[in-house]
Design an enzyme around this catalytic site. Structure first.
Site, PDB file in Angstrom:
ATOM      1  N   GLU A 189       0.858  -1.190   0.000  1.00 49.34           N
ATOM      2  CA  GLU A 189       0.000   0.000   0.000  1.00 49.34           C
ATOM      3  C   GLU A 189       0.891   1.236   0.000  1.00 49.34           C
ATOM      4  O   GLU A 189       1.845   1.337   0.763  1.00 49.34           O
ATOM      5  CB  GLU A 189      -0.925  -0.016   1.224  1.00 49.34           C
ATOM      6  CG  GLU A 189      -1.688   1.271   1.485  1.00 49.34           C
ATOM      7  CD  GLU A 189      -2.534   1.765   0.313  1.00 49.34           C
ATOM      8  OE1 GLU A 189      -3.282   0.976  -0.263  1.00 49.34           O
ATOM      9  OE2 GLU A 189      -2.408   2.972  -0.024  1.00 49.34           O
ATOM     10  N   CYS A 211     -12.300   4.278   0.558  1.00 48.26           N
ATOM     11  CA  CYS A 211     -13.533   4.216   1.351  1.00 48.26           C
ATOM     12  C   CYS A 211     -13.282   4.699   2.783  1.00 48.26           C
ATOM     13  O   CYS A 211     -14.017   5.542   3.294  1.00 48.26           O
ATOM     14  CB  CYS A 211     -14.083   2.795   1.340  1.00 48.26           C
ATOM     15  SG  CYS A 211     -15.531   2.604   2.383  1.00 48.26           S
ATOM     16  N   CYS A 242     -16.318   6.788   1.487  1.00 44.75           N
ATOM     17  CA  CYS A 242     -17.565   6.451   2.198  1.00 44.75           C
ATOM     18  C   CYS A 242     -17.580   6.836   3.672  1.00 44.75           C
ATOM     19  O   CYS A 242     -18.552   7.426   4.146  1.00 44.75           O
ATOM     20  CB  CYS A 242     -17.836   4.951   2.135  1.00 44.75           C
ATOM     21  SG  CYS A 242     -17.185   4.085   0.727  1.00 44.75           S
ATOM     22  N   LYS A 254     -17.135  10.618   4.470  1.00 45.74           N
ATOM     23  CA  LYS A 254     -18.320  11.241   3.836  1.00 45.74           C
ATOM     24  C   LYS A 254     -19.555  11.069   4.713  1.00 45.74           C
ATOM     25  O   LYS A 254     -20.293  12.011   4.973  1.00 45.74           O
ATOM     26  CB  LYS A 254     -18.514  10.619   2.452  1.00 45.74           C
ATOM     27  CG  LYS A 254     -19.698  11.045   1.635  1.00 45.74           C
ATOM     28  CD  LYS A 254     -20.992  10.354   1.923  1.00 45.74           C
ATOM     29  CE  LYS A 254     -21.007   8.870   1.811  1.00 45.74           C
ATOM     30  NZ  LYS A 254     -20.911   8.343   0.472  1.00 45.74           N
ATOM     31  N   TYR A 301     -23.042  10.923  -7.748  1.00 46.87           N
ATOM     32  CA  TYR A 301     -22.997  10.608  -6.315  1.00 46.87           C
ATOM     33  C   TYR A 301     -22.249  11.682  -5.529  1.00 46.87           C
ATOM     34  O   TYR A 301     -22.749  12.210  -4.540  1.00 46.87           O
ATOM     35  CB  TYR A 301     -22.252   9.291  -6.085  1.00 46.87           C
ATOM     36  CG  TYR A 301     -22.964   8.043  -6.496  1.00 46.87           C
ATOM     37  CD1 TYR A 301     -23.575   7.238  -5.551  1.00 46.87           C
ATOM     38  CD2 TYR A 301     -22.990   7.629  -7.826  1.00 46.87           C
ATOM     39  CE1 TYR A 301     -24.204   6.049  -5.910  1.00 46.87           C
ATOM     40  CE2 TYR A 301     -23.618   6.446  -8.192  1.00 46.87           C
ATOM     41  CZ  TYR A 301     -24.215   5.666  -7.229  1.00 46.87           C
ATOM     42  OH  TYR A 301     -24.835   4.498  -7.588  1.00 46.87           O
ATOM     43  N   GLU A 311     -23.815  14.356  -2.844  1.00 42.61           N
ATOM     44  CA  GLU A 311     -23.520  14.131  -1.422  1.00 42.61           C
ATOM     45  C   GLU A 311     -22.814  15.346  -0.819  1.00 42.61           C
ATOM     46  O   GLU A 311     -23.156  15.805   0.275  1.00 42.61           O
ATOM     47  CB  GLU A 311     -22.700  12.850  -1.257  1.00 42.61           C
ATOM     48  CG  GLU A 311     -23.567  11.625  -1.579  1.00 42.61           C
ATOM     49  CD  GLU A 311     -22.873  10.291  -1.392  1.00 42.61           C
ATOM     50  OE1 GLU A 311     -21.630  10.258  -1.289  1.00 42.61           O
ATOM     51  OE2 GLU A 311     -23.583   9.266  -1.360  1.00 42.61           O
ATOM     52  N   HIS A 367     -46.339  -0.354  11.486  1.00 46.14           N
ATOM     53  CA  HIS A 367     -47.035   0.926  11.546  1.00 46.14           C
ATOM     54  C   HIS A 367     -46.655   1.685  12.813  1.00 46.14           C
ATOM     55  O   HIS A 367     -46.581   1.081  13.879  1.00 46.14           O
ATOM     56  CB  HIS A 367     -48.538   0.685  11.518  1.00 46.14           C
ATOM     57  CG  HIS A 367     -49.330   1.941  11.395  1.00 46.14           C
ATOM     58  ND1 HIS A 367     -49.349   2.694  10.231  1.00 46.14           N
ATOM     59  CD2 HIS A 367     -50.094   2.602  12.297  1.00 46.14           C
ATOM     60  CE1 HIS A 367     -50.123   3.756  10.424  1.00 46.14           C
ATOM     61  NE2 HIS A 367     -50.572   3.732  11.672  1.00 46.14           N
ATOM     62  N   GLU A 408     -43.622   0.999   5.436  1.00 44.31           N
ATOM     63  CA  GLU A 408     -44.840   0.189   5.266  1.00 44.31           C
ATOM     64  C   GLU A 408     -45.528   0.502   3.939  1.00 44.31           C
ATOM     65  O   GLU A 408     -46.277  -0.312   3.404  1.00 44.31           O
ATOM     66  CB  GLU A 408     -45.801   0.365   6.440  1.00 44.31           C
ATOM     67  CG  GLU A 408     -46.475   1.719   6.504  1.00 44.31           C
ATOM     68  CD  GLU A 408     -47.417   1.858   7.706  1.00 44.31           C
ATOM     69  OE1 GLU A 408     -48.230   0.953   7.926  1.00 44.31           O
ATOM     70  OE2 GLU A 408     -47.330   2.887   8.413  1.00 44.31           O
TER      71      GLU A 408
HETATM   72  P1  NDP Z   1     -20.507   9.947 -11.243  1.00 41.77           P
HETATM   73  O1  NDP Z   1     -20.216   9.136 -12.446  1.00 41.77           O
HETATM   74  O2  NDP Z   1     -21.552   9.500 -10.301  1.00 41.77           O
HETATM   75  O3  NDP Z   1     -20.863  11.437 -11.693  1.00 41.77           O
HETATM   76  C1  NDP Z   1     -20.007  12.164 -12.512  1.00 41.77           C
HETATM   77  C2  NDP Z   1     -20.649  13.486 -12.830  1.00 41.77           C
HETATM   78  O4  NDP Z   1     -19.724  14.268 -13.579  1.00 41.77           O
HETATM   79  C3  NDP Z   1     -21.901  13.354 -13.679  1.00 41.77           C
HETATM   80  O5  NDP Z   1     -22.826  14.316 -13.295  1.00 41.77           O
HETATM   81  C4  NDP Z   1     -21.365  13.619 -15.076  1.00 41.77           C
HETATM   82  O6  NDP Z   1     -22.317  14.134 -15.956  1.00 41.77           O
HETATM   83  C5  NDP Z   1     -20.333  14.685 -14.786  1.00 41.77           C
HETATM   84  N1  NDP Z   1     -19.333  14.763 -15.831  1.00 41.77           N
HETATM   85  C6  NDP Z   1     -18.497  13.794 -16.250  1.00 41.77           C
HETATM   86  N2  NDP Z   1     -17.735  14.245 -17.253  1.00 41.77           N
HETATM   87  C7  NDP Z   1     -18.109  15.514 -17.494  1.00 41.77           C
HETATM   88  C8  NDP Z   1     -17.714  16.496 -18.424  1.00 41.77           C
HETATM   89  N3  NDP Z   1     -16.760  16.264 -19.313  1.00 41.77           N
HETATM   90  N4  NDP Z   1     -18.327  17.690 -18.377  1.00 41.77           N
HETATM   91  C9  NDP Z   1     -19.313  17.951 -17.494  1.00 41.77           C
HETATM   92  N5  NDP Z   1     -19.733  17.051 -16.577  1.00 41.77           N
HETATM   93  C10 NDP Z   1     -19.136  15.846 -16.577  1.00 41.77           C
HETATM   94  O7  NDP Z   1     -19.102  10.126 -10.545  1.00 41.77           O
HETATM   95  P2  NDP Z   1     -18.706  10.696  -9.114  1.00 41.77           P
HETATM   96  O8  NDP Z   1     -17.426  11.399  -9.330  1.00 41.77           O
HETATM   97  O9  NDP Z   1     -19.829  11.405  -8.468  1.00 41.77           O
HETATM   98  O10 NDP Z   1     -18.450   9.359  -8.297  1.00 41.77           O
HETATM   99  C11 NDP Z   1     -17.607   8.350  -8.839  1.00 41.77           C
HETATM  100  C12 NDP Z   1     -18.113   6.996  -8.479  1.00 41.77           C
HETATM  101  O11 NDP Z   1     -17.847   6.752  -7.116  1.00 41.77           O
HETATM  102  C13 NDP Z   1     -19.623   6.827  -8.607  1.00 41.77           C
HETATM  103  O12 NDP Z   1     -20.016   6.518  -9.901  1.00 41.77           O
HETATM  104  C14 NDP Z   1     -19.901   5.722  -7.651  1.00 41.77           C
HETATM  105  O13 NDP Z   1     -19.668   4.516  -8.320  1.00 41.77           O
HETATM  106  C15 NDP Z   1     -18.859   5.936  -6.560  1.00 41.77           C
HETATM  107  N6  NDP Z   1     -19.443   6.616  -5.389  1.00 41.77           N
HETATM  108  C16 NDP Z   1     -20.443   5.993  -4.694  1.00 41.77           C
HETATM  109  C17 NDP Z   1     -21.005   6.598  -3.599  1.00 41.77           C
HETATM  110  C18 NDP Z   1     -22.103   5.900  -2.869  1.00 41.77           C
HETATM  111  O14 NDP Z   1     -22.242   4.690  -3.030  1.00 41.77           O
HETATM  112  N7  NDP Z   1     -22.916   6.591  -2.091  1.00 41.77           N
HETATM  113  C19 NDP Z   1     -20.566   7.903  -3.123  1.00 41.77           C
HETATM  114  C20 NDP Z   1     -19.524   8.475  -3.927  1.00 41.77           C
HETATM  115  C21 NDP Z   1     -18.987   7.848  -5.011  1.00 41.77           C
HETATM  116  P3  NDP Z   1     -23.245  13.159 -16.845  1.00 41.77           P
HETATM  117  O15 NDP Z   1     -24.183  12.516 -15.887  1.00 41.77           O
HETATM  118  O16 NDP Z   1     -23.880  14.087 -17.783  1.00 41.77           O
HETATM  119  O17 NDP Z   1     -22.312  12.199 -17.486  1.00 41.77           O
END
Ligand code: NDP
Length: 465
Positions: free
Chosen positions: A34, A42, A47, A50, A186, A190, A444, A449
Site C-alpha cells: 500500500e 472508502c 464512504c 463522507k 454521487y 452528497e 405501523h 410500510e
Molecule cells: P458519477 O459518475 O456518479 O458522476 C459524474 C458526474 O460528472 C456526472 O454528473 C457527469 O455528468 C459529470 N461529468 C463527467 N464528465 C463531465 C464532463 N466532461 N463535463 C461535465 N460534466 C461531466 O461520478 P462521481 O465522481 O460522483 O463518483 C464516482 C463513483 O464513485 C460513482 O459513480 C460511484 O460509483 C462511486 N461513489 C459511490 C457513492 C455511494 O455509493 N454513495 C458515493 C460516492 C462515489 P453526466 O451525468 O452528464 O455524465
C-alpha cells in the site's frame, strides 16, 4: 515455494484487504503493498468520512424541526476545524484497525509504491508517507491482484488548478461560505448536501436537465424538485464550465450559457479514473479498455492468467461492497477451492444526499424495454414532518414485470431511504413477486410500510409507449 508469496495484493482498499484476509485464512502466504492509505479510498477519503460529514450536516435541520415538537433549541455554530480533527482521529483509528486486522490474519504488509518488474516480480519504492528514501525492495508472487482503486478526474478547462476534488474536500482548513460543485452524480450530490447542511451556499452546475443520470427518471425528477425546494442549493442545469479565473480570494466560474458564478471554492465531482500510473502495466502487457480500465474476464483474470484486477480499476460498478465481494470471491476460488456467488444483477445503490436516495434493479425505462411493467408510486410527507415547518417528501416507486409479477425495480427518495432499501433489496434480488410484498404485514407507523401497501397501478409502461 518458488515465490516469496502465494498472493500479492497491490492496494489496501476495501477489495484488496478482503482478498488478502480471506486468502490468508485459507492458508495462503499473502503480502499487501500500500502506497498511502491503509483502508483505501472508502475509509480515508470516501464512504466513511463522507458519512460522518453527512451526519454532521443533518443536525442543522434537526434543530429547526425540533421547534415543531415544542423544543426551543437554538441553532448553534458549526466548528469545522474541530469536526475535521475529530473525523481525522476516527480515520486514524480505523487505519490502525485495518493494519492490525491484516497482521492478525498473518498478512505481510509493505508500505510503498509497487510497480511490475516482470509478471511475477514487484518493485516496492519508498512510500509517499516517508521523507526518507529507502532502498527499493523486490518481492515475487505466484498470483498478483491489482486493487489500486480510482482517483477523481478534473475537467480539462482553463484554471482547473484552482479547483478541488473530493480528495481535498475532506481536509479543507475552513468551510467555504460559497462553493460551486460541478457534476450531478454521487459525489456532487452528497457534498452539495453536506456543505449546504453545514451552512454554505452551493451552486450545483451540471450538464443534464435533472441530476443523477442513470437513475430512474421519476427519481431524478423527485431529487431535482427536492433541491428546488431548498434555498441553499442553486441548480445550474444544462450548463458546462468553460474556465475558472481567480479574482482576489474568490473564483469566477464561467459557464457556456453565459453565467458567471462567483464562489470561494470550485469543486469538481466529475467522475473518477483508475489508479494505474506507475505500475508498469505496459511492460507486462496488461490490456486496458477505452476508459483506461483493466480488462478482465468473469474470474477477474487479466490477459496474464495469474494477474487479476478487482474494484474500481476494472470499472464495473464502482462501489465498495462490490469490490469486497470481488476480492472475497477471488480469494475463495484461488485458495479455498470454493465458488462464492454474488448477485451483480441487483446491486443496491444509495446516494447520501438530504433527502437520501436508495435504488435497486431496473429503471422504468430499462424494464419497459424487456416487456410491459406495472408502475406503483407513493408520494407523501412522512409523519415526522407533520409538526414541523419544513416538509420533506418521500417518493417511492416500484416497478413490477407484468408477465411474471416480479418486482424488478424499487426506488426511494426520502429520509432513511438507504436503510429501507437495504432490507427490501433481499426481496427484490430474490425475485419475489408483488403478491409476496402484498402478503407482508407492514410496520405501523413507518414510511417503509408504504412499500408493502402499494395497491394502485399508477400506469402501465411497455416499449411501445
Ligand atoms: P458519477 O459518475 O456518479 O458522476 C459524474 C458526474 O460528472 C456526472 O454528473 C457527469 O455528468 C459529470 N461529468 C463527467 N464528465 C463531465 C464532463 N466532461 N463535463 C461535465 N460534466 C461531466 O461520478 P462521481 O465522481 O460522483 O463518483 C464516482 C463513483 O464513485 C460513482 O459513480 C460511484 O460509483 C462511486 N461513489 C459511490 C457513492 C455511494 O455509493 N454513495 C458515493 C460516492 C462515489 P453526466 O451525468 O452528464 O455524465
Amino acid at each position: 515455494m518458488k515465490y516469496d508469496f502465494d498472493l500479492i495484493v497491490i492496494g489496501a482498499g476495501s477489495g484488496g484487504v478482503r482478498c488478502a484476509r480471506i486468502a490468508a485464512s485459507h492458508g495462503a502466504r499473502v503480502a499487501v503493498v500500500e502506497k498511502q492509505y491503509w483502508g483505501g479510498t472508502c475509509v480515508n477519503i470516501g464512504c466513511v468520512p463522507k458519512k460522518l460529514m453527512v451526519y454532521a450536516s443533518n443536525f442543522n435541520n434537526q434543530v429547526k424541526d425540533s421547534h415543531g415538537y415544542g423544543w426551543d433549541t437554538v441553532p448553534g455554530h458549526h466548528h469545522w476545524p474541530e469536526f475535521i480533527e475529530a473525523k481525522n482521529k476516527e480515520i486514524k483509528r480505523l487505519n490502525n484497525i485495518y493494519i492490525s486486522m491484516l497482521e492478525r490474519a498473518g498478512v505481510n504488509l509493505f508500505t510503498g509504491h509497487a510497480s511490475f518488474k516482470d509478471d511475477h516480480t514487484l518493485k516496492i519504492s519508498s512510500s509517499v508517507l516517508s521523507d526518507e528514501k529507502a532502498e527499493d525492495k523486490f518481492i515475487t508472487g505466484k498470483h498478483i491482484v491489482i486493487a489500486t482503486g480510482s482517483s477523481p478526474t478534473k475537467l480539462d478547462i482553463e484554471g482547473n488548478e484552482y479547483a478541488i476534488t473530493s480528495d481535498e474536500a475532506f481536509y479543507l482548513s475552513k468551510r467555504p461560505e460559497n462553493i460551486a460543485i460541478i457534476g450531478s452524480g454521487y459525489i456532487a450530490l452528497e457534498f452539495a448536501g453536506i456543505f449546504a447542511g453545514l451552512g454554505s451556499y452551493v451552486d450545483l452546475v451540471y450538464r443534464q436537465p435533472v441530476p443523477l443520470r442513470g437513475f430512474d427518471q421519476d427519481i431524478r425528477q423527485a431529487v431535482y424538485d427536492a433541491i428546488e425546494q431548498r434555498k441553499d442549493i442553486i441548480q445550474h442545469v444544462k450548463a458546462h464550465p468553460k474556465k475558472i479565473i481567480k479574482q482576489g480570494e474568490q473564483y469566477h466560474l464561467y459557464l457556456d450559457n453565459g453565467e458567471v458564478v462567483q464562489t470561494d471554492c470550485v469543486f469538481f465531482a466529475t467522475g473518477r479514473h483508475p489508479n494505474l500510473s506507475g505500475l508498469n502495466l505496459e511492460k507486462i502487457g496488461i490490456e486496458k479498455g477505452k476508459k483506461g480500465e483493466i480488462i478482465v474476464n468473469e474470474d477477474f483474470e487479466t490477459r496474464i492468467p495469474h494477474i487479476y484486477a478487482i474494484g474500481d480499476v476494472i470499472d464495473f460498478v464502482n462501489l465498495t461492497p462490490v469490490a469486497i465481494a470481488q476480492g472475497h470471491a477471488l480469494a475463495d476460488r484461488l485458495f479455498g477451492n470454493k465458488i462464492r456467488k454474488s448477485n451483480y444483477d441487483y446491486i443496491p445503490k444509495a446516494v447520501f444526499f438530504n433527502p437520501p436516495i436508495g435504488s435497486i434493479g431496473l429503471t422504468e425505462e430499462e424494464a419497459a424495454l424487456r416487456g410491459a411493467v406495472d408502475i406503483y408510486i407513493s408520494n407523501f410527507t412522512s409523519m415526522r414532518y407533520s409538526l414541523t415547518e419544513r416538509k420533506v417528501k418521500t417518493f417511492i416507486k416500484m416497478i413490477v414485470d407484468q408477465s411474471s409479477q416480479k418486482v424488478v425495480g424499487l426506488h426511494i427518495v426520502g429520509d432513511d431511504a438507504p436503510e429501507m432499501l437495504q432490507g427490501f433489496s433481499v426481496a427484490v434480488a430474490a425475485g419475489l413477486t408483488k403478491a409476496v410484498f402484498d402478503e407482508t404485514i407492514g410496520i405501523h407507523p413507518t414510511s417503509a410500510e408504504e412499500i408493502v401497501t402499494l395497491r394502485q397501478v399508477a400506469r402501465v409502461t411497455d416499449k411501445q409507449n
